[in-house]
Design a protein around this motif. Structure first.
Motif, mmCIF file in Angstrom:
data_model
loop_
_atom_site.group_PDB
_atom_site.id
_atom_site.type_symbol
_atom_site.label_atom_id
_atom_site.label_comp_id
_atom_site.label_asym_id
_atom_site.label_seq_id
_atom_site.Cartn_x
_atom_site.Cartn_y
_atom_site.Cartn_z
ATOM 1 N N TRP A 52 0.828 -1.207 0.000
ATOM 2 C CA TRP A 52 0.000 0.000 0.000
ATOM 3 C C TRP A 52 0.863 1.257 0.000
ATOM 4 C CZ3 TRP A 52 -0.558 3.505 4.267
ATOM 5 C CH2 TRP A 52 -1.433 4.557 3.994
ATOM 6 N N ASP A 110 -6.795 -1.269 1.794
ATOM 7 C CA ASP A 110 -5.930 -0.124 1.525
ATOM 8 C C ASP A 110 -5.408 -0.151 0.092
ATOM 9 O OD1 ASP A 110 -6.222 0.954 4.053
ATOM 10 O OD2 ASP A 110 -4.408 0.028 4.853
ATOM 11 N N LEU A 113 -8.103 0.637 -2.500
ATOM 12 C CA LEU A 113 -8.411 2.067 -2.534
ATOM 13 C C LEU A 113 -7.259 2.906 -3.081
ATOM 14 C CD1 LEU A 113 -10.336 2.511 0.845
ATOM 15 C CD2 LEU A 113 -11.256 2.127 -1.442
ATOM 16 N N PHE A 118 -10.868 3.103 -7.508
ATOM 17 C CA PHE A 118 -11.569 3.345 -6.246
ATOM 18 C C PHE A 118 -10.940 4.440 -5.407
ATOM 19 C CE2 PHE A 118 -12.331 -1.181 -7.272
ATOM 20 C CZ PHE A 118 -13.711 -1.152 -7.355
ATOM 21 N N ALA A 119 -9.913 5.088 -5.895
ATOM 22 C CA ALA A 119 -9.194 6.086 -5.110
ATOM 23 C C ALA A 119 -10.097 7.268 -4.766
ATOM 24 C CB ALA A 119 -7.969 6.583 -5.873
ATOM 25 N N ALA A 120 -9.834 7.879 -3.631
ATOM 26 C CA ALA A 120 -10.589 9.061 -3.211
ATOM 27 C C ALA A 120 -10.496 10.135 -4.279
ATOM 28 C CB ALA A 120 -10.046 9.581 -1.886
ATOM 29 N N ARG A 124 -16.694 6.599 -8.053
ATOM 30 C CA ARG A 124 -17.044 5.723 -6.940
ATOM 31 C C ARG A 124 -18.177 4.770 -7.292
ATOM 32 N NH1 ARG A 124 -13.416 7.279 -2.918
ATOM 33 N NH2 ARG A 124 -14.148 5.308 -2.090
ATOM 34 N N ILE A 161 -16.748 0.341 4.996
ATOM 35 C CA ILE A 161 -15.939 0.254 3.784
ATOM 36 C C ILE A 161 -16.730 -0.363 2.638
ATOM 37 C CG2 ILE A 161 -13.967 -0.929 2.720
ATOM 38 C CD1 ILE A 161 -13.126 1.453 4.366
ATOM 39 N N VAL A 165 -18.169 3.113 1.286
ATOM 40 C CA VAL A 165 -17.047 3.500 0.432
ATOM 41 C C VAL A 165 -17.139 2.829 -0.937
ATOM 42 C CG1 VAL A 165 -14.538 3.493 0.173
ATOM 43 C CG2 VAL A 165 -15.564 3.965 2.414
ATOM 44 N N LEU A 166 -17.314 1.501 -0.949
ATOM 45 C CA LEU A 166 -17.392 0.792 -2.225
ATOM 46 C C LEU A 166 -18.807 0.772 -2.794
ATOM 47 C CD1 LEU A 166 -15.000 -2.220 -1.533
ATOM 48 C CD2 LEU A 166 -14.504 -0.062 -2.687
#
Length: 220
Positions: A52, A110, A113, A118-120, A124, A161, A165-166
């Motif tokens: 990561w 980690d 993402l 999927f990165a900030a 999304r 998560i 998030v996902l």
């Protein structure tokens, strides 16, 4: 219609999460015979602990200056992300360890993402709305009124998560007191533990069928 299954137990021969996830997978396969199941076993094949950091820090380094570890970490992150995108449904089998999330699962999250998929700040909706089952097992009791109420710091985080998030549509199947038969002082809880395990199996069976049905419904 493929199912992606991830296991994180470090003790496959006696893993409760694997046992219960098998029930969910069998129900999926009974409902969708011939549908492929893609497996990733983090207990047998853990993600390198430094991957990561290497993948994340590579974003601050010009491409032609990235080292071999950074390029390998980026490639692994892309592989993990692609496995998720390629599936239509998901089965996660992750136990509670030391009141928190498995380090293998955390490392996997980690790195997923860290991929641009999927990165900030990135898109999304790559797998948003797809159905998932989270199977977890806890050696003790963590429900309301128990001495360890509030000590399960894994399940809420995993749901956060996977769902928030996902964007997955997550159902949870949990077994508690799984160490009752092995731990001195927990003898009085053995029957309760067996009932919890039986309930988790039945929940997993129902949720495995539901996975297949929700995939079919989404494709109509």
């Amino acid at each position: 219609m493929s199912l992606f299954r991830l296991d994180a137990s470090i003790n496959p021969a006696h893993s409760v999460t694997r046992e219960i996830a098998d029930v969910a997978q069998n129900a999926w396969q009974d409902t969708r015979p011939g549908a492929p199941v893609v497996r990733r076993d983090l207990g047998a094949d853990p993600i390198p602990s430094g991957a990561w950091a290497a993948a994340t820090l590579s974003g601050f380094v010009p491409v032609d200056e990235q080292d071999a570890d950074q390029r390998a970490a980026q490639a692994l992150a892309a592989t993990l992300a692609a496995e998720l995108v390629a599936a239509e449904a998901y089965l996660f089998a992750v136990p509670l360890y030391n009141y928190g999330v498995s380090q293998h699962f955390k490392t996997w999250v980690d790195l997923v993402l860290a991929d641009p998929t999927f990165a900030a700040g990135g898109p999304r909706d790559a797998i948003a709305g797809r159905p998932a089952v989270l199977v977890t097992a806890r050696g003790g009791g963590y429900g309301p009124g128990t001495p360890k109420e509030g000590w399960d710091h894994a399940t809420p985080w995993m749901v956060r998560i996977l769902a928030d998030v996902l964007g997955l549509d997550v159902q949870v199947s949990a077994a508690e007191l799984t160490l009752a038969e092995l731990t001195p002082g927990m003898e009085s809880l053995v029957d309760t533990a067996r009932q919890s395990r039986d309930d988790a199996r039945e929940s997993a069976r129902t949720q495995g069928r539901s996975l297949a049905e929700r995939v079919v419904g989404a494709s109509v």
